[in-house]
Design an enzyme around this catalytic site. Structure first.
Site, PDB file in Angstrom:
ATOM      1  N   HIS A 101       0.811  -1.212   0.000  1.00  0.00           N
ATOM      2  CA  HIS A 101       0.000   0.000   0.000  1.00  0.00           C
ATOM      3  C   HIS A 101       0.852   1.273   0.000  1.00  0.00           C
ATOM      4  O   HIS A 101       1.889   1.354   0.645  1.00  0.00           O
ATOM      5  CB  HIS A 101      -0.941   0.008   1.208  1.00  0.00           C
ATOM      6  N   ASP A 102       0.405   2.229  -0.789  1.00  0.00           N
ATOM      7  CA  ASP A 102       0.947   3.586  -0.830  1.00  0.00           C
ATOM      8  C   ASP A 102       2.347   3.684  -1.431  1.00  0.00           C
ATOM      9  O   ASP A 102       2.991   4.729  -1.318  1.00  0.00           O
ATOM     10  CB  ASP A 102       0.948   4.222   0.569  1.00  0.00           C
ATOM     11  N   GLY A 124       5.049  -1.086   2.682  1.00  0.00           N
ATOM     12  CA  GLY A 124       4.209   0.081   2.480  1.00  0.00           C
ATOM     13  C   GLY A 124       4.986   1.382   2.448  1.00  0.00           C
ATOM     14  O   GLY A 124       6.052   1.517   3.059  1.00  0.00           O
TER      15      GLY A 124
END
Length: 257
Positions: A120-121, A138
């Protein structure tokens, strides 16, 4: 457009001209796929995912699934993939989280080999190469033209600079400056990626300046703050050093030294 009869494409999904969807592939409601992108068999594309044009996604990939983050509470976060990317087998790309920008991004013209994970991200630039089993935690940022060798692992929030390179099995726990090659355990710097820079059209003078900056950062014995100031001063007259000076001036997890 060509959709295999065994594929399941939600009526709400938006597919561009010339898109190909392989056998047993699932495409979710909030997915957008650009022109001439080929999606192989047994792929799952879910979430709020936007994929550009002329990509090729091979079999058994999971694209746009929810993040592996216990704080995730169902927010409509996103995954964005640019154009002309090759994404090989068994890759897993997750959407972003509300605790960051809310979006995971992969840019253009990237070569992503098998079993790569983008958590994520993550924010990935253009023209990168991720070899088999490169794994990004992440909030990782990767600059243009970076190369991650097989089985490279990147700690969360680490920044990987443009034109940098890792050796096989590198576990990167701190920021990797632009142009620098690292390897070993723990990772140590091993010069600059001069051969890659030549192939990308960097002049001999520019490469020489980058080598001087590398020596300032790693061989001069200067504290990081003083090395940073010296590189910033030279970057005023050497445009290729600006990306390095800006990287070093930005706070992060500390620089591989």
């Amino acid at each position: 457009m060509s959709i295999h009869p065994t594929a399941i494409v939600h009526p709400g999904a938006r597919l561009g001209a010339g898109v190909e969807i392989g056998a047993y592939t699932l495409v979710g409601e909030h997915v957008e796929i650009g022109d001439n992108t080929h999606v192989g068999p047994h792929v799952v594309i879910s979430g709020h995912t936007r994929i550009g044009g002329d990509n090729r996604i091979f079999q058994f990939c999971s694209i746009g699934e929810i993040p592996q983050d216990k704080k995730y509470a169902g927010e409509p976060t996103r995954l964005e993939i640019g154009d002309r990317n090759t994404i090989r087998e068994f890759c897993t790309f997750n959407c972003g989280t509300a605790q960051d920008a809310g979006v995971t991004r992969l840019g253009n013209d990237n070569w992503i080999m098998a079993y790569v994970h983008l958590a994520h991200d993550c924010q990935i630039g253009n023209n990168v190469i991720f070899a088999n089993n490169a794994q990004l935690a992440g909030h990782v940022t990767v600059g243009d033209w970076a190369i991650l060798a097989g089985f490279t692992g990147i700690h969360q929030f680490v920044r990987v600079g443009a034109h940098s390179m890792t050796a096989v099995g590198t576990m990167l726990l701190q920021d990797l400056p632009p142009y620098v090659m690292v390897g070993g355990s723990p990772p140590a710097p091993h010069g600059i990626n001069s051969e890659g820079l030549k192939r990308r059209g960097f002049s001999a003078d520019a490469i020489a300046a980058i080598k001087r900056a590398y020596k300032t950062l790693y061989k001069s014995g200067l504290p990081l703050a003083e090395a940073r100031e010296a590189i910033a001063a030279e970057a005023g007259s050497v445009v290729e050093l600006q990306v390095l000076a800006e990287f070093l001036a930005t706070p992060g997890r500390g620089v591989v030294r």
